[in-house]
Design a protein around this motif. Structure first.
Motif, PDB file in Angstrom:
ATOM      1  N   LYS A 179      18.123 -67.401  17.880  1.00  0.00           N
ATOM      2  CA  LYS A 179      17.800 -68.826  18.015  1.00  0.00           C
ATOM      3  C   LYS A 179      16.376 -69.117  17.553  1.00  0.00           C
ATOM      4  O   LYS A 179      16.080 -70.186  17.023  1.00  0.00           O
ATOM      5  CB  LYS A 179      17.993 -69.258  19.469  1.00  0.00           C
ATOM      6  CG  LYS A 179      18.131 -70.758  19.570  1.00  0.00           C
ATOM      7  CD  LYS A 179      18.255 -71.276  20.963  1.00  0.00           C
ATOM      8  CE  LYS A 179      18.199 -72.788  20.918  1.00  0.00           C
ATOM      9  NZ  LYS A 179      18.031 -73.388  22.234  1.00  0.00           N
ATOM     10  N   GLU A 180      15.466 -68.137  17.754  1.00  0.00           N
ATOM     11  CA  GLU A 180      14.089 -68.300  17.299  1.00  0.00           C
ATOM     12  C   GLU A 180      14.029 -68.496  15.789  1.00  0.00           C
ATOM     13  O   GLU A 180      13.123 -69.135  15.268  1.00  0.00           O
ATOM     14  CB  GLU A 180      13.271 -67.063  17.679  1.00  0.00           C
ATOM     15  CG  GLU A 180      13.094 -66.884  19.179  1.00  0.00           C
ATOM     16  CD  GLU A 180      12.424 -68.088  19.803  1.00  0.00           C
ATOM     17  OE1 GLU A 180      11.378 -68.515  19.279  1.00  0.00           O
ATOM     18  OE2 GLU A 180      12.964 -68.623  20.796  1.00  0.00           O
ATOM     19  N   LEU A 181      14.987 -67.916  15.090  1.00  0.00           N
ATOM     20  CA  LEU A 181      14.966 -67.964  13.620  1.00  0.00           C
ATOM     21  C   LEU A 181      15.659 -69.198  13.078  1.00  0.00           C
ATOM     22  O   LEU A 181      15.415 -69.621  11.956  1.00  0.00           O
ATOM     23  CB  LEU A 181      15.687 -66.738  13.043  1.00  0.00           C
ATOM     24  CG  LEU A 181      15.334 -65.368  13.602  1.00  0.00           C
ATOM     25  CD1 LEU A 181      16.274 -64.317  13.031  1.00  0.00           C
ATOM     26  CD2 LEU A 181      13.905 -65.016  13.237  1.00  0.00           C
ATOM     27  N   VAL A 182      16.563 -69.762  13.899  1.00  0.00           N
ATOM     28  CA  VAL A 182      17.443 -70.811  13.393  1.00  0.00           C
ATOM     29  C   VAL A 182      16.700 -72.133  13.215  1.00  0.00           C
ATOM     30  O   VAL A 182      15.892 -72.526  14.057  1.00  0.00           O
ATOM     31  CB  VAL A 182      18.636 -71.006  14.357  1.00  0.00           C
ATOM     32  CG1 VAL A 182      19.444 -72.252  13.999  1.00  0.00           C
ATOM     33  CG2 VAL A 182      19.530 -69.784  14.335  1.00  0.00           C
ATOM     34  N   GLY A 183      16.941 -72.779  12.076  1.00  0.00           N
ATOM     35  CA  GLY A 183      16.405 -74.115  11.872  1.00  0.00           C
ATOM     36  C   GLY A 183      17.424 -75.155  12.271  1.00  0.00           C
ATOM     37  O   GLY A 183      17.093 -76.218  12.782  1.00  0.00           O
ATOM     38  N   GLU A 184      18.685 -74.833  12.023  1.00  0.00           N
ATOM     39  CA  GLU A 184      19.735 -75.809  12.268  1.00  0.00           C
ATOM     40  C   GLU A 184      21.068 -75.096  12.447  1.00  0.00           C
ATOM     41  O   GLU A 184      21.376 -74.160  11.723  1.00  0.00           O
ATOM     42  CB  GLU A 184      19.816 -76.764  11.078  1.00  0.00           C
ATOM     43  CG  GLU A 184      20.649 -77.976  11.337  1.00  0.00           C
ATOM     44  CD  GLU A 184      20.467 -79.024  10.246  1.00  0.00           C
ATOM     45  OE1 GLU A 184      20.204 -80.165  10.588  1.00  0.00           O
ATOM     46  OE2 GLU A 184      20.595 -78.688   9.048  1.00  0.00           O
ATOM     47  N   TYR A 185      21.844 -75.547  13.434  1.00  0.00           N
ATOM     48  CA  TYR A 185      23.212 -75.066  13.580  1.00  0.00           C
ATOM     49  C   TYR A 185      24.134 -76.046  12.872  1.00  0.00           C
ATOM     50  O   TYR A 185      23.843 -77.231  12.818  1.00  0.00           O
ATOM     51  CB  TYR A 185      23.596 -74.994  15.060  1.00  0.00           C
ATOM     52  CG  TYR A 185      22.894 -73.889  15.825  1.00  0.00           C
ATOM     53  CD1 TYR A 185      23.458 -72.623  15.907  1.00  0.00           C
ATOM     54  CD2 TYR A 185      21.683 -74.120  16.463  1.00  0.00           C
ATOM     55  CE1 TYR A 185      22.820 -71.609  16.612  1.00  0.00           C
ATOM     56  CE2 TYR A 185      21.036 -73.108  17.159  1.00  0.00           C
ATOM     57  CZ  TYR A 185      21.616 -71.858  17.236  1.00  0.00           C
ATOM     58  OH  TYR A 185      20.986 -70.858  17.926  1.00  0.00           O
TER      59      TYR A 185
ATOM     60  N   SER B  27      22.534 -79.101   4.218  1.00  0.00           N
ATOM     61  CA  SER B  27      21.423 -78.340   4.746  1.00  0.00           C
ATOM     62  C   SER B  27      20.869 -77.366   3.706  1.00  0.00           C
ATOM     63  O   SER B  27      19.653 -77.201   3.573  1.00  0.00           O
ATOM     64  CB  SER B  27      21.931 -77.593   5.981  1.00  0.00           C
ATOM     65  OG  SER B  27      20.892 -77.019   6.679  1.00  0.00           O
TER      66      SER B  27
ATOM     67  N   THR C  75      16.658 -77.189   4.143  1.00  0.00           N
ATOM     68  CA  THR C  75      16.518 -77.003   5.592  1.00  0.00           C
ATOM     69  C   THR C  75      17.000 -75.605   5.971  1.00  0.00           C
ATOM     70  O   THR C  75      16.430 -74.955   6.832  1.00  0.00           O
ATOM     71  CB  THR C  75      17.365 -78.047   6.342  1.00  0.00           C
ATOM     72  OG1 THR C  75      17.065 -79.321   5.807  1.00  0.00           O
ATOM     73  CG2 THR C  75      17.069 -78.036   7.819  1.00  0.00           C
TER      74      THR C  75
END
Lengths: 290, 407
Positions: free
Chosen positions: B249-255, B265, B270
């Motif tokens: 989750k720390e790495l994720v910009g967008e789900y 995206s 993004t």
């Protein structure tokens, strides 16, 4: 006219006003009670049930597990606080932007411009919700969106997707719901009162504080009910421009099929918050202005 | 929209009441009562399969399908395999599409639909929820041409009883922007490991079923956990997967959950790397976005969709006619090309308009699919056959996912 035709019109309903009233109101009342309150009650009841681990179907045994889970888990508490903060921020922003705008429309603009301005405020409401949110998604793109491009010369970067983006988008979406009641309140403000205030020596600031604001306060509260409760229940905006950020509605959306009782428990929270808010504002008389 | 949201909440509450009372009342009076009294606990859920023979159609058929699975020319006039079906069988078709597996399950439980295209994360819920009936594959002539590795899988059969006809399949791929990511990429590691250089632009699929993707990665990287089936996770294994996702989750910009959002995206920058589908890669490329997508070396999750028949359908003959029609080489080729997935019928590959289509999608490449774990519904009874432990059921997967996304 009534007396002249009363002999012809003296049907059953006319002679029995209570029956007539009942006939008129039964359908809408039944709709309200069964569909609206009934589903709310079902929602609340479901929150006390649980699901079968094997089939995933509802098991109707009483448990407080779902509420316990919602209120003891820091992740959900965080989301609750986040959702309420978003709703409050959206309401405050709508106030800051909407009240002066409504004041301009009702009091400053000439009567020729007024209907045009009202139409302009209403225009965005005619467009689809999704179209507007996707438009904001395009504008808020982190690198090459309009917002980022606009802020670049000032050495700032765009907000990207996330909390700020949700607040901006929701403010845009619900702004007309703030402007319209306030505008209506302001148009009802009699000129004579403002004149009287000026005659008694009050300057503009004093008139605003002592005459205008108390008079339009119920309208402002009415507008805030819209912006607050609409923001509180939203989840699609968070999905589209929220990046990683989620609101209570998203939690419901993720869990409602597989764990309906838990989703129901989560969905009860915004209902309670809005009810509390309504209780508080009831005293202000704002509910008569909705 | 708010009203819509409020209504849907109300609708769920109502649906909850109706679906639960349905299942309670339909058990003794189910349509499967035509043959053996198969209502005992141990017997296959949903009663007995249709004995046949498939006679004249009942004149109508209500289809619940993924968008793109039952096209009648209204999306694109040249894309139409429903009208020829109506002409050939006299069954008037009514199609409703759904956006997620969860929605499909909810709609099926509500009743009124005869057939459904269910993904593996919906099938078992429908089977054990007593919503669908077993399918007699002898009554579906085209079943013979379906790739053998799609038949009688864990998600479309129970105890050797088939519950549907395989339709097509796809793998969840790793996709990356070739301008911004130094490729080629062949592993999920840059999307999971904390030292990923693409922090902030990783994307992931926004669904509880994505927990299985983490489990697949753990199967390769942490064999000591002993995961053999990413949908059968005991508490320890599940926790390890959740820890990995928290790290991700720390790495994720967008789900993403909507494939158009995923394309957008990658287009906007993004997202630069993350989980994706072949059809997304194709569409993104056609829009000029420099992306590549491959199956990672650790293996992948995937989907294999199954056409299932509602338990109490009044249109059983039309339903079987549809099952046979939709997996016929002609229709299957059209669906596969339109939707962007590997067809289930081996003969469909000769009929695609793009002759390389089946190669692109690895339709008949048995080796390719060996380490693809098709979506399945986790249940408390471990799907991998372990009996000494309890597995984490899907309801807990979804709350865990909601919790992860909320924190």
């Amino acid at each position: 006219m009534t007396t002249a035709t009363s002999t012809q019109r003296g049907g059953f309903g006319y002679r029995h006003p209570r029956v007539r009233l009942a006939g008129l109101l039964t359908a809408p009342m039944a709709w309200l009670v069964v569909v609206y309150l009934g589903s709310l009650a079902a929602l609340f009841l479901t929150a006390f049930w649980t699901v079968n681990d094997f089939t995933g179907q509802l098991v109707k045994t009483f448990t407080l597990k779902n509420f316990q889970q919602v209120f003891t888990n820091s992740a959900y508490l965080e989301t609750m606080v986040r959702t309420v903060s978003i709703a409050v921020l959206v309401t405050v922003l709508a106030l800051v932007i909407g009240v002066p705008l409504a004041f301009f429309m009702a009091r400053v603009a000439s009567s020729r411009w007024q209907p045009l301005l009202v139409a302009l405020v209403l225009t965005p409401l005619w467009a689809s919700y999704l179209v507007k949110v996707y438009a904001w998604r395009a504008m808020l793109q982190p690198e090459n969106g309009v917002v980022a491009w606009f802020l670049q010369p000032f050495g700032l970067s765009g907000p990207g997707y996330g909390f700020t983006a949700i607040v901006i988008t929701l403010t845009y979406l619900w702004l007309p719901y703030m402007i319209l009641p306030v505008y209506a309140g302001l148009t009802r403000l009699p000129d004579s009162m403002l004149d009287a205030s000026a005659d008694l020596g009050a300057r503009n600031g004093r008139t605003l504080r002592s005459v205008v604001l108390p008079m339009i306060f119920p309208s402002v509260v009415a507008g805030s009910i819209f912006t607050f409760s609409l923001s509180l229940g939203d989840y699609i905006t968070a999905q589209i421009v929220g990046g990683k950020t989620v609101m209570l509605g998203n939690v419901v959306q993720t869990t409602y099929v597989t764990n309906l009782p838990f989703a129901a428990a989560v969905a009860t929270i915004p209902v309670i918050i809005v009810l509390l808010y309504l209780l508080v504002v009831r005293k202000s008389g704002a509910l008569e202005n909705l | 929209m708010k009203t819509a949201a409020a209504c849907s909440v109300a609708a769920l509450a109502l649906a909850a009441c109706s679906s639960s009372s349905d299942s309670a009342s339909s058990a003794p009076a189910g349509s499967g009562a035509a043959s053996a009294p198969a209502e005992s606990q141990a017997a296959a859920p949903g009663g007995a399969a249709y004995a046949g023979p498939v006679g004249d159609g009942e004149g109508q058929l209500n289809i619940l399908a993924w968008p793109g699975y039952a096209e009648d020319g209204s999306t694109d006039p040249s894309v139409d395999w429903v009208t020829p079906f109506e002409k050939a069988t006299g069954c008037q078709v009514n199609v409703k599409t759904f956006g997620t597996s969860d929605e499909a399950v909810k709609l099926m439980q509500g009743g009124g639909w005869d057939v459904v295209s269910a993904s593996g994360d919906a099938t078992l819920r429908l089977i054990y929820g007593d919503t669908v009936q077993p399918v007699n594959t002898d009554l579906v002539p085209n079943y013979a041409d379906i790739f053998p590795d799609l038949k009688m899988q864990k998600f479309n059969s129970v105890d050797g009883v088939a519950y549907g006809i395989p339709h097509g399949r796809g793998a969840n791929l790793i996709m990356w922007n070739t301008d911004k990511v130094t490729g080629p990429i062949d592993s999920w590691a840059p999307t999971f490991e904390a030292d990923s250089p693409y922090k902030g632009t990783v994307t992931a699929y926004d669904s509880p079923i994505f927990i299985a993707d983490a489990a697949v990665y753990l199967m390769a990287t942490k064999p000591e956990l002993g995961i053999t089936d990413p949908y059968a996770l005991d508490q320890t294994q599940f926790q390890a997967a959740m820890d990995l996702l928290t790290q991700q989750k720390e790495l994720v910009g967008e789900y993403w959950s909507d494939y158009t959002k995923s394309i957008d995206s990658f287009k906007s920058g993004t997202s630069t790397i993350g989980t994706s589908w072949q059809v997304i890669a194709n569409l993104a490329k056609s829009e000029g976005v420099p992306v590549e997508a491959v199956k990672a070396k650790e293996g992948a999750t995937g989907w294999s969709d199954t056409w299932m028949v509602a338990k109490d359908t009044p249109n059983i003959n039309c339903a079987y006619k549809w099952l046979d029609w939709i997996v016929s080489p002609e229709a299957n080729a059209q669906v596969a090309e339109w939707f962007g997935e590997a067809p289930a019928n081996a003969k469909a590959c000769d009929l695609t308009s793009d002759k390389t289509f089946c190669d692109t999608y690895h339709a008949g490449d048995t080796e390719y699919w060996k380490d693809v774990y098709y979506w399945n519904t986790p249940t408390a009874n471990c799907l991998d056959g372990r009996t000494d432990t309890q597995c984490v059921p899907y309801s807990d997967w979804s709350t865990a996912w909601a919790e992860l996304r909320s924190s």
